[in-house]
Design an enzyme around this catalytic site. Structure first.
Site, PDB file in Angstrom:
ATOM      1  N   CYS A   1       0.832  -1.209   0.000  1.00 58.84           N
ATOM      2  CA  CYS A   1       0.000   0.000   0.000  1.00 58.84           C
ATOM      3  C   CYS A   1       0.863   1.254   0.000  1.00 58.84           C
ATOM      4  O   CYS A   1       1.821   1.363   0.779  1.00 58.84           O
ATOM      5  CB  CYS A   1      -0.921   0.002   1.224  1.00 58.84           C
TER       6      CYS A   1
ATOM      7  N   CYS B   1      -0.670   5.388   6.586  1.00 61.00           N
ATOM      8  CA  CYS B   1      -1.489   5.283   7.793  1.00 61.00           C
ATOM      9  C   CYS B   1      -0.653   4.653   8.913  1.00 61.00           C
ATOM     10  O   CYS B   1      -0.174   3.521   8.785  1.00 61.00           O
ATOM     11  CB  CYS B   1      -2.731   4.446   7.512  1.00 61.00           C
TER      12      CYS B   1
ATOM     13  N   CYS C   1      -1.282   1.047  10.456  1.00 67.41           N
ATOM     14  CA  CYS C   1      -1.472  -0.084   9.548  1.00 67.41           C
ATOM     15  C   CYS C   1      -0.170  -0.824   9.265  1.00 67.41           C
ATOM     16  O   CYS C   1       0.829  -0.212   8.852  1.00 67.41           O
ATOM     17  CB  CYS C   1      -2.094   0.400   8.240  1.00 67.41           C
TER      18      CYS C   1
ATOM     19  N   CYS D   1     -16.728  -9.672   3.763  1.00 62.30           N
ATOM     20  CA  CYS D   1     -16.037  -8.402   3.594  1.00 62.30           C
ATOM     21  C   CYS D   1     -14.774  -8.615   2.770  1.00 62.30           C
ATOM     22  O   CYS D   1     -13.844  -9.292   3.213  1.00 62.30           O
ATOM     23  CB  CYS D   1     -15.675  -7.812   4.947  1.00 62.30           C
TER      24      CYS D   1
ATOM     25  N   CYS E   1     -19.620  -6.710   1.350  1.00 64.60           N
ATOM     26  CA  CYS E   1     -19.080  -5.401   1.731  1.00 64.60           C
ATOM     27  C   CYS E   1     -17.685  -5.300   1.136  1.00 64.60           C
ATOM     28  O   CYS E   1     -16.836  -6.160   1.383  1.00 64.60           O
ATOM     29  CB  CYS E   1     -19.018  -5.264   3.254  1.00 64.60           C
TER      30      CYS E   1
ATOM     31  N   CYS F   1     -20.492   1.567   5.454  1.00 64.75           N
ATOM     32  CA  CYS F   1     -19.905   0.959   6.645  1.00 64.75           C
ATOM     33  C   CYS F   1     -18.691   1.799   6.999  1.00 64.75           C
ATOM     34  O   CYS F   1     -17.752   1.899   6.201  1.00 64.75           O
ATOM     35  CB  CYS F   1     -19.513  -0.493   6.362  1.00 64.75           C
TER      36      CYS F   1
ATOM     37  N   ARG G   1     -20.390  -2.740  15.557  1.00 64.30           N
ATOM     38  CA  ARG G   1     -19.591  -3.960  15.537  1.00 64.30           C
ATOM     39  C   ARG G   1     -18.329  -3.801  16.377  1.00 64.30           C
ATOM     40  O   ARG G   1     -17.590  -2.814  16.231  1.00 64.30           O
ATOM     41  CB  ARG G   1     -19.219  -4.305  14.082  1.00 64.30           C
TER      42      ARG G   1
END
Length: 356
Positions: free
Chosen positions: A84, A88, A91, A128, A160, A220, A290
């Site tokens: 990626c 972030c 992460c 997901c 999702c 979401c 959740r």
């Protein structure tokens, strides 16, 4: 000689507790249709740990009103790992992470389909499908558009997709292929966001959610608590989610993975995590809430208490970290007297894919 009766002893209010009935009165007001204020939401986070039972009892009234004792199960598939370009700080898959995580491009059809089978066997309502990326490239969009109809036709799962930042045109394509919902977390408050990511902005994330909403899919979106933010930041994120009209809110509790910039961040206590979960329920009373990543690490033996305000969990692993064994989740839900609901009315506890 008569003996005078002793007066009843007076009981002074214990300053360590909030006023009796305070949280129950907030719940009653929410159920009557009056939102709580930001100051009242903050008071939940600032409450003494001794108030946790009262907070959860009041929050359970709201949860039960909208969801009864039902629990929705979600299954998460890391369809593309690592690689990626974003920074972030939380992460393990970001470009600045030194964590040893698997790195691979988007999985092939058979692997994605097999994961959907596992999701179905575990009683998940929603599959997901997640990729690590700033946003999906054309090859990844084509892969999603191809596999989603097949998964829905074969297993009847809701889908999702979590693909990073989306343009309005990409969102429309996801809707057209059958994606029900898109996950794109706000992650923190607007004021705290630049402390955890510099390669895109909070506004970029909000725009993706608007594109999802405008395309006719459910949103979401939640966040990660315990990243050094203030309690006011957590409240701000909860209210932003309410104002956006997000349908499903995953609350992650930071797993400070070695090799990431947030390595060594002080762990959030179980009590503070429970208060935060309850606050999200008070602010977003009718929304699916959740307990997501980090619940096993931070709530530990108090995990069942979280389901008195939350009404869904992931069953299985997360993106690059292990989750609790599915059977432990089923036992926890059964011991609470709750029941699993969703697209799959029956699921096998004996399947090899369930026991991991």
């Amino acid at each position: 000689m008569s003996v005078a009766s002793s007066p009843e002893p007076s009981v002074a209010a214990d300053p360590r507790f909030s006023p009796p009935g305070y949280f129950d009165a907030l719940a009653t007001r929410v159920l009557d249709g009056s939102p709580i204020t930001r100051a009242e939401a903050l008071s939940i986070l600032q409450a003494s740990d001794l108030d946790v039972p009262a907070i959860l009892a009041a929050g359970y009234r709201i949860r039960h009103h909208y969801f009864g004792n039902s629990v929705q199960l979600y299954f998460l598939m890391n369809a593309k790992s690592g690689l990626c370009p974003e920074d972030c700080h939380y992460c393990s898959q970001s470009k600045i992470s030194e964590a040893p995580v698997p790195k691979y491009n988007i999985l092939k059809r058979d692997e994605l389909l097999d994961a959907a089978r596992v999701a179905s066997e575990r009683g998940a309502k929603t599959y997901c499908l997640v990729i690590s990326a700033r946003g999906p490239n054309e090859r990844e969009m084509n892969a999603v558009e191809t596999i989603v109809p097949e998964i829905k036709q074969k297993y009847g799962l809701d889908i999702c997709a979590c693909l990073g930042l989306l343009t309005d045109e990409q969102a429309k394509r996801l809707k057209a292929c059958g994606v029900d919902r898109v996950n794109h977390n706000l992650n923190s408050s607007e004021s705290h966001y630049e402390k955890i990511c510099t390669t895109h902005t909070y506004a970029d994330r909000v725009q993706t959610l608007r594109n999802v909403r405008d395309a006719g899919m459910e949103m979401c979106s939640g966040g990660i608590i315990g990243m050094g933010e203030s309690k006011a930041d957590i409240v701000s994120m909860a209210f932003d989610l309410a104002e956006l009209g997000v349908q499903s809110i995953p609350v992650n509790i930071l797993n400070a993975i070695d090799g990431t910039p947030l390595e060594g961040t002080d762990a959030m206590s179980p009590q503070d995590a429970l208060k935060a979960l309850a606050m999200f329920r008070f602010v977003n009373p009718s929304r699916e809430l959740r307990i997501a990543g980090g619940r096993e690490l931070h709530l530990r033996m108090l995990q069942p208490m979280g389901l008195y305000v939350a009404n869904s969990v992931f069953v299985g692993d997360y993106l690059t970290t292990k989750g609790q064994a599915p059977q432990a989740d089923y036992d926890m839900i059964n011991d609470l007297g709750f029941e699993v609901t969703g697209s799959c009315e029956e699921f096998s506890l004996d399947s090899p894919s369930v026991s991991r």
